[in-house]
Structure formats: structure tokens, C-alpha cells
Motif scaffolding. Structure first.
Motif, PDB file in Angstrom:
ATOM      1  N   UNK A 167       0.900  -1.250  -0.035  1.00  0.00           N
ATOM      2  CA  UNK A 167       0.032   0.034   0.013  1.00  0.00           C
ATOM      3  C   UNK A 167       0.996   1.397  -0.046  1.00  0.00           C
ATOM      4  N   UNK A 168       0.877   2.106  -0.877  1.00  0.00           N
ATOM      5  CA  UNK A 168       1.697   3.070  -1.170  1.00  0.00           C
ATOM      6  C   UNK A 168       1.378   4.127  -0.482  1.00  0.00           C
ATOM      7  N   UNK A 169      -0.004   4.191  -0.121  1.00  0.00           N
ATOM      8  CA  UNK A 169      -0.565   5.720   0.875  1.00  0.00           C
ATOM      9  C   UNK A 169      -2.078   5.706   0.492  1.00  0.00           C
ATOM     10  N   UNK A 170      -3.039   5.894   1.246  1.00  0.00           N
ATOM     11  CA  UNK A 170      -4.221   6.342   1.038  1.00  0.00           C
ATOM     12  C   UNK A 170      -4.910   4.988   0.417  1.00  0.00           C
ATOM     13  N   UNK A 171      -5.738   5.330  -0.857  1.00  0.00           N
ATOM     14  CA  UNK A 171      -6.295   4.132  -1.375  1.00  0.00           C
ATOM     15  C   UNK A 171      -5.436   3.618  -2.693  1.00  0.00           C
ATOM     16  N   UNK A 172      -4.160   4.013  -2.528  1.00  0.00           N
ATOM     17  CA  UNK A 172      -3.361   3.510  -3.779  1.00  0.00           C
ATOM     18  C   UNK A 172      -2.475   2.149  -3.440  1.00  0.00           C
ATOM     19  N   UNK A 173      -2.633   1.248  -4.247  1.00  0.00           N
ATOM     20  CA  UNK A 173      -1.843   0.001  -4.038  1.00  0.00           C
ATOM     21  C   UNK A 173      -0.891  -0.212  -5.208  1.00  0.00           C
ATOM     22  N   UNK A 174       0.132  -1.106  -5.123  1.00  0.00           N
ATOM     23  CA  UNK A 174       1.110  -1.370  -6.093  1.00  0.00           C
ATOM     24  C   UNK A 174       1.490  -2.935  -5.921  1.00  0.00           C
ATOM     25  N   UNK A 175       1.840  -3.302  -7.169  1.00  0.00           N
ATOM     26  CA  UNK A 175       2.250  -4.885  -7.182  1.00  0.00           C
ATOM     27  C   UNK A 175       3.213  -4.885  -8.102  1.00  0.00           C
ATOM     28  N   UNK A 176       4.594  -5.322  -7.607  1.00  0.00           N
ATOM     29  CA  UNK A 176       5.704  -5.561  -8.553  1.00  0.00           C
ATOM     30  C   UNK A 176       5.708  -7.012  -8.800  1.00  0.00           C
ATOM     31  N   UNK A 177       5.723  -7.568  -9.832  1.00  0.00           N
ATOM     32  CA  UNK A 177       5.866  -9.059 -10.363  1.00  0.00           C
ATOM     33  C   UNK A 177       7.002  -9.292 -10.851  1.00  0.00           C
ATOM     34  N   UNK A 178       8.227  -9.932 -10.330  1.00  0.00           N
ATOM     35  CA  UNK A 178       9.262 -10.447 -10.807  1.00  0.00           C
ATOM     36  C   UNK A 178       9.079 -11.673 -11.542  1.00  0.00           C
ATOM     37  N   UNK A 179       9.770 -11.781 -12.886  1.00  0.00           N
ATOM     38  CA  UNK A 179       9.728 -12.661 -13.635  1.00  0.00           C
ATOM     39  C   UNK A 179       8.274 -13.102 -14.354  1.00  0.00           C
ATOM     40  N   UNK A 180       7.671 -11.808 -14.583  1.00  0.00           N
ATOM     41  CA  UNK A 180       6.334 -11.987 -14.994  1.00  0.00           C
ATOM     42  C   UNK A 180       6.306 -10.802 -16.291  1.00  0.00           C
ATOM     43  N   UNK A 181       5.825 -11.478 -17.462  1.00  0.00           N
ATOM     44  CA  UNK A 181       5.891 -10.637 -18.768  1.00  0.00           C
ATOM     45  C   UNK A 181       4.705  -9.772 -18.421  1.00  0.00           C
ATOM     46  N   UNK A 182       4.335  -8.681 -19.643  1.00  0.00           N
ATOM     47  CA  UNK A 182       3.377  -7.664 -19.593  1.00  0.00           C
ATOM     48  C   UNK A 182       2.109  -8.376 -19.614  1.00  0.00           C
ATOM     49  N   UNK A 183       1.795  -9.184 -20.609  1.00  0.00           N
ATOM     50  CA  UNK A 183       0.673 -10.145 -20.953  1.00  0.00           C
ATOM     51  C   UNK A 183       0.105 -10.641 -19.790  1.00  0.00           C
ATOM     52  N   UNK A 184       0.998 -11.484 -18.955  1.00  0.00           N
ATOM     53  CA  UNK A 184       0.613 -12.196 -17.740  1.00  0.00           C
ATOM     54  C   UNK A 184       0.340 -11.172 -16.605  1.00  0.00           C
ATOM     55  N   UNK A 185       0.789 -10.028 -16.601  1.00  0.00           N
ATOM     56  CA  UNK A 185       0.589  -8.931 -15.660  1.00  0.00           C
ATOM     57  C   UNK A 185      -0.786  -8.530 -15.901  1.00  0.00           C
ATOM     58  N   UNK A 186      -0.814  -8.053 -17.076  1.00  0.00           N
ATOM     59  CA  UNK A 186      -2.381  -7.595 -17.521  1.00  0.00           C
ATOM     60  C   UNK A 186      -3.319  -8.634 -17.210  1.00  0.00           C
ATOM     61  N   UNK A 187      -3.178  -9.820 -17.210  1.00  0.00           N
ATOM     62  CA  UNK A 187      -4.184 -10.844 -16.895  1.00  0.00           C
ATOM     63  C   UNK A 187      -4.306 -10.683 -15.453  1.00  0.00           C
ATOM     64  N   UNK A 188      -3.292 -10.757 -14.575  1.00  0.00           N
ATOM     65  CA  UNK A 188      -3.684 -10.728 -13.247  1.00  0.00           C
ATOM     66  C   UNK A 188      -4.345  -9.566 -12.726  1.00  0.00           C
ATOM     67  N   UNK A 189      -3.774  -8.374 -13.559  1.00  0.00           N
ATOM     68  CA  UNK A 189      -4.545  -7.202 -12.989  1.00  0.00           C
ATOM     69  C   UNK A 189      -5.860  -7.422 -13.334  1.00  0.00           C
TER      70      UNK A 189
END
Length: 611
Positions: A497-519
Motif C-alpha cells: 500500500x503506497x498510501x491512502x487508497x493506492x496500491x502497487x504490485x511488483x511482479x518479478x519474472x512476469x511479462x506484460x501479458x501475464x501481468x495484465x491478466x493478473x490485473x
């Protein structure tokens, strides 16, 4: 027997007399045959494992007709065969029953020595030292030269396995001083060579090596001969002669495989894996490494297992398979740590045994002095007992205070770490700790040329929820969102949680397509949250921005900034959707760049991508 025969003759029952003689003769023949089986089994138990197992199976068919002495002897040989097959726990159960049974002292001592051997293999050093000490103390009560030789051999084996090679060499030399022939002569040679090798006193051209091999060959002791070949192979590897190591190992490989003795087979396979890797025969090295791991599945904390995982890691690394290399490196690190912990355990067990022995001797000396001063001792004993009680009470109080202080300190440190690294409300990483972990992941992925993606999302109209239903309801929403997203993600994802209602996920060993599906999975689980548990009825959604290191580089600030830009594009386009960051490019018209932008109704993903 003679009385029965007289009665039969007197009654004229010649047929019964003939039957009596026939049964008696058959019983005597069977008894002789069974005893021959015992003699053969004892003679070949280590030199011909396959024949030994066959003889044990044959003896089992006669168990119902064995005497109690023969039954105990069969139990002992059965335990020995189970040890050879690597079934050490079952073997221990049989040996321990024999030690407490009505068997004779010689067989009990044999069982005790076998327990010591088994504990050496299973790395149970404290119990092994206990049984070894008892066995050596009882040795003078048994008049059997061969058993004395075996006791010295077991002591040398155990101390070598414990890492106390000076003591192991001492018992090996005691054994060598006896008039040895055959199997025990081979044992003395092998144990002495092992101790000298571990103490750095052995060279690859040492004539003792050839003498030991010849001694074991003459007595057909395959396991001992194979152990000596392993020392020779290690010396060749130490001197950068992998080809010589392979020749030394393969010369005896088939024989040791036929023995089915798992520890030495695993050692051979691991040495062959290391040797073939050094001569760049990766396929063969990989095969032997996997064989080693298969052989060590019932042998905890073994050096062959550590060596094999290292070879597999190096092979995967050389092939550019970094993901597999990372998996093998983790297993190598775990096995190596366990192996080193085992070495520490050995030293601790030995030091504890030495301390107990010293304490025991001190008590005996004290008792001798007290016997000479009996009158004074009677007066002092009461004072001493009182002092002991006070000392123990004080010691208990000190230990209690130390334990309480250590526990409080540990809890405080744990709490401080929790406060420093985790968000107090949601329990996930806070911004500060997230920055450190994410930068480490970025650095690793940059060095190993691995993908890394970033998802940034912000809850839609969260201020309205706080204003309409109160901050307690808003806190409930934040915690619920963190729970469902954390359950949806991967174990190695970095969620904060970066602050307030804002969240961030860093995904090692994960390409953009997989990250988009996970999002998209995150978006769906957030949208499906039932607000009824909060006491109010409202909808929850989030807007997402996605990018990766190919688009935004390996700087964390740039990665988050680009994801943030894409997230605000989602906000601008109607919220509750996903946008993939598009890299601005003057030639964008010539590229087919799109950004993922999805909502719950249509789930369409137009992509905004950069060159």
C-alpha cells in the motif's frame, strides 16, 4: 530317545519304529541345513548382498521351527538386511528389541554396534554416542576376538562420520594392530584411509590406497573397496584430474550398484556428476546428479545431495535457463545449510558427550575422596544439598528472567519490524519497505535478464465512501481489498500500500501479458467484494495501470510513474478498467501500439504500447 525306541521294540510295532527313525533323521538333517544357512548368511552379509538377502528369505521360511537362539540370530540378520536396503528405522526397531531381549551378551553387543552404525548413517549423533559408549564398556565382558575387532571398526566408523577423525584414526590403528585377516583387514585399511583423507594426510599416489583396494578385493568386500575408490576420485578432482576420477569410479560402479547400498551409491553418482561437469559433459552430469537426488531421498543432510544440486544449478545456468537455475540454487542453498547445520550438530553432540564423560569421572573422584572422609562428608552433604537447592533456585530464577527478557526483546523486535516494514491497517508492505524490496527485485531481474512488471491501482471514488459511511467503513474497504488481492497473487509478488487508497504490485519474472491478466483478476475480485459485511450497501471498484521493464526501464520511480500515468488514463476513461502504459514515440503512427483497457461489462483490452 532310547527309552522311546525300547518301548516300540517291546510292543513289536516295527512300522512305528521305522517312522520314528525317519522323522528323527529328517529333523536332524533340517537342523543341520538351517545352521548351514545361518553360517553362509553371516559369511556373505557384506561381501555378497544379493546372496545374503536370498539366504535371509530362505531362513524366514523356517522361522516357526527355529530355537529361541536361532530366532534372535535371524532377527539380527534381518535388521542387517534392512539396513543394507536403506530401511534404517525398521532396522533400529529390531536391533533395540534384541538389546533388551533374552538373547546372549554377544548378540546384544552385535545389535548395539549395529545401532551405532545405523545412527551414524541417520546422523543421530547423541544416541549413537550413547550406544557406542555402552558397547565399548561391555566389550571386556565378551570373550570374542572377532567381536572386539568389529567393535574397534564400528568406533572408527562412527567417529569418522561424526567428524572426529583423530579418534577415528586411533581406533583404526588399534584395529590394524590386531592379527587381522579377510574382511576385518579390509575394514582396518579402509577406515585408516578415510581418516587420513579427511585429515589431509593422504595423496593420490599413496601406496596405502592400492594396499587397501587389494585387501578388500581379496575378501570380496565391495562396499569398503568402493569407499576407497571414492577417496581416490576425490583426490583426483582436488588435483583437477576429472578424467582419472571417472576411470576410478566407473571401474567399480556396477559392483556398488549391485550392492544396493544407498549411501555409497549416492556418493559415487555425485562424484561422477561433478567429474563429468568439469569435462563439460553436461547431459551425463545432469543424469548422475538426478540419480544422486533419487538415492538420497531417505538420507537427510548428505554431502552428495548438496553437490548434485550445485551441479544442476550450474548446468541450468550454463544453458541460460535462469528460472530453473534459480530453483536449483534455492535447493542447493537449503541442502547446504542443512548439511552445515548437521556438522555443527556433530560437534555439539561430541562436546556434550565429552562434558558428560568428564563430569562422570569427576563424580567418581569425588566419591573416592568422600569415602575416605565419611564423617566430614555427612556433615558437609547437608550444607552442600542446601547450597545446591539455593543455587538451582537462583539458576532457575536467572534462567526464567533471561528467557522472559529474551522473549520480550524478541516480541519488541518483531513488533518494531512489523511497524517498520508493514502497513498497520492492511498488513501488507508499506511504502518504505516496498521500495527496498522492489529495488532489489529490479536489480536482480536486470542482472539475470528477467521480465518484471508493475501493477498500480487506486480505489474508485474512495473519498465518497469515507464521507458517506465514515472512516471506519473506509478502513474496512482497504483491508478487504488487500485480503482478496493478496489471496489472488503469486507467492513471490511484492504487494504494498503506497498510501491512502493506492496500491502497487511488483511482479518479478512476469511479462506484460501475464501481468495484465493478473490485473484483470484483481479488478474482478475487487468488483465482487460484498459490502454487506461493512453494514452498508455500496459498490467497490478500482482503476489499474500496468507497465513493465521493457517499456519503463529498471528504475523504480520511472516504473511507478508510468504505471501511475496509465492508471489515471483508466480513471479518465471511466474507472474500473485496466490501461497498459504506452511509451510516447514520434513514430507511434507506424507502430501497432495499443493499451489494455477493460471494465467489468465488456472486458475489451485495447493496448497502448511503446516501441
Amino acid at each position: 530317545m532310547h527309552r522311546t525306541m525300547y518301548k516300540l521294540i517291546k510292543r513289536g510295532k516295527l512300522f512305528c519304529l521305522f517312522t520314528y527313525f525317519f522323522v528323527s533323521f529328517a529333523w536332524a538333517a533340517q537342523t543341520s541345513d538351517v545352521q548351514d544357512l545361518f553360517t553362509q548368511a553371516d559369511a556373505v552379509r557384506s561381501s555378497n548382498p544379493a546372496q545374503f538377502i536370498f539366504l535371509i528369505e530362505e531362513l524366514e521360511t523356517h522361522r516357526a521351527n527355529l530355537s529361541s537362539k536361532q530366532t534372535f540370530n535371524l532377527d539380527y540378520l534381518t535388521g542387517y538386511s534392512l539396513s543394507f536396503k536403506g530401511k534404517f528405522q525398521k532396522a533400529l526397531e529390531i536391533y533395540k528389541k534384541l538389546v533388551t531381549s533374552e538373547a546372549n551378551e554377544t548378540l546384544k553387543l552385535k545389535a548395539s554396534l549395529s545401532i551405532v552404525n545405523t545412527y551414524a548413517i541417520s546422523k543421530n549423533w547423541p544416541d549413537g554416542l550413547h550406544y557406542l559408549s555402552n558397547a565399548l564398556n561391555k566389550l571386556p565382558l565378551v570373550i570374542d576376538d572377532k567381536l572386539q575387532q568389529r567393535a574397534y571398526a564400528v568406533a572408527a566408523i562412527f567417529y569418522n562420520q561424526l567428524g572426529q577423525f583423530e579418534l577415528g584414526l586411533g581406533y583404526a590403528r588399534r584395529l590394524a594392530k590386531l592379527s587381522l585377516v579377510g574382511r576385518n583387514f579390509c575394514f582396518a585399511k579402509q577406515l585408516g584411509l578415510e581418516s587420513q583423507f579427511e585429515l589431509g594426510l593422504l595423496e593420490e599416489n599413496d601406496p596405502q590406497i592400492l594396499e587397501g583396494i587389494e585387501a578388500c578385493q581379496q575378501s570380496n568386500e565391495v562396499v569398503m573397496e568402493s569407499a576407497i575408490y571414492s577417496y581416490l576420485a576425490k583426490l583426483h578432482l582436488k588435483n583437477s584430474n576429472p578424467q582419472k576420477a571417472i576411470l576410478a569410479l566407473e571401474e567399480n560402479l556396477q559392483a556398488i550398484e549391485e550392492s544396493r547400498y544407498a549411501p555409497i551409491i549416492a556418493l559415487y553418482y555425485s562424484l561422477l556428476a561433478e567429474s563429468y561437469f568439469q569435462i563439460q559433459s553436461s547431459v551425463i552430469a545432469e543424469d548422475y546428479a538426478h540419480r544422486t537426488i533419487q538415492q538420497t531421498r531417505n538420507i537427510a543432510n548428505s554431502k552428495p545431495q548438496v553437490s548434485s544440486y550445485k551441479v544442476l544449478y550450474q548446468i541450468a545456468e550454463s544453458r541460460g535457463d535462469h528460472k530453473l537455475a534459480l530453483e536449483y540454487h534455492k535447493k542447493f542453498a537449503e541442502a547446504d545449510r542443512a548439511y552445515l547445520d548437521n556438522i555443527k550438530t556433530k560437534h555439539l553432540a561430541f562436546q556434550l558427550a565429552e562434558h558428560q564423560t568428564t563430569e562422570h569421572k569427576s563424580r567418581i573422584e569425588l566419591l573416592d575422596k568422600q569415602n575416605n572422609l565419611l564423617t566430614i562428608e555427612q556433615k558437609l552433604s547437608a550444607i552442600k544439598a542446601e547450597n545446591n537447592r539455593l543455587f538451582i533456585a537462583m539458576l532457575i530464577a536467572i534462567i526464567t528472567l533471561l528467557v522472559f527478557w529474551a522473549y520480550k526483546s524478541w516480541m519488541t523486535q518483531k513488533r518494531l519490524k512489523q511497524l517498520a516494514e508493514y502497513d498497520a491497517l492492511t498488513g501488507i508492505l508499506n511504502r518504505g519497505h516496498f521500495t527496498q524490496v522492489a529495488q532489489s527485485a529490479l536489480k536482480y531481474c536486470a542482472n539475470t535478464d528477467m521480465y518484471l512488471s508493475c501493477i498500480l491501482f487506486d480505489l474508485d471514488k474512495f473519498k465518497n465512501i469515507n464521507d458517506s459511511y465514515g472512516h471506519a467503513c473506509g478502513d474496512w474497504v482497504l483491508k478487504r481489498v488487500a485480503e482478496v488481492c493478496q489471496a489472488q497473487g503469486r507467492k513471490n509478488d511484492i504487494f504494498a500500500r503506497l498510501g491512502g487508497e493506492e496500491f502497487c504490485v511488483v511482479l518479478p519474472s512476469c511479462d506484460l501479458l501475464t501481468a495484465t491478466k493478473l490485473a484483470e483478476e484483481y479488478r474482478k475480485v475487487i468488483e465482487r467484494i460484498d459490502s454487506a459485511d461493512s453494514g452498508f450497501d455500496f459498490t467497490i471498484s478500482a482503476s489499474f495501470g500496468v507497465t513493465d521493464t521493457l517499456r519503463s526501464g529498471h528504475a523504480l520511480e520511472k516504473l511507478i510513474a508510468d504505471a501511475d500515468e496509465a492508471m489515471y488514463e483508466s480513471k479518465h476513461n471511466g474507472r474500473n478498467r485496466i490501461t497498459v502504459y504506452s511509451v510516447p514515440d514520434k513514430d507511434a503512427d507506424s507502430d501497432e501500439n495499443t493499451a489494455a483497457n477493460s471494465d467489468g461489462a465488456q472486458a475489451d483490452l485495447p493496448l497502448f504500447t511503446g516501441s
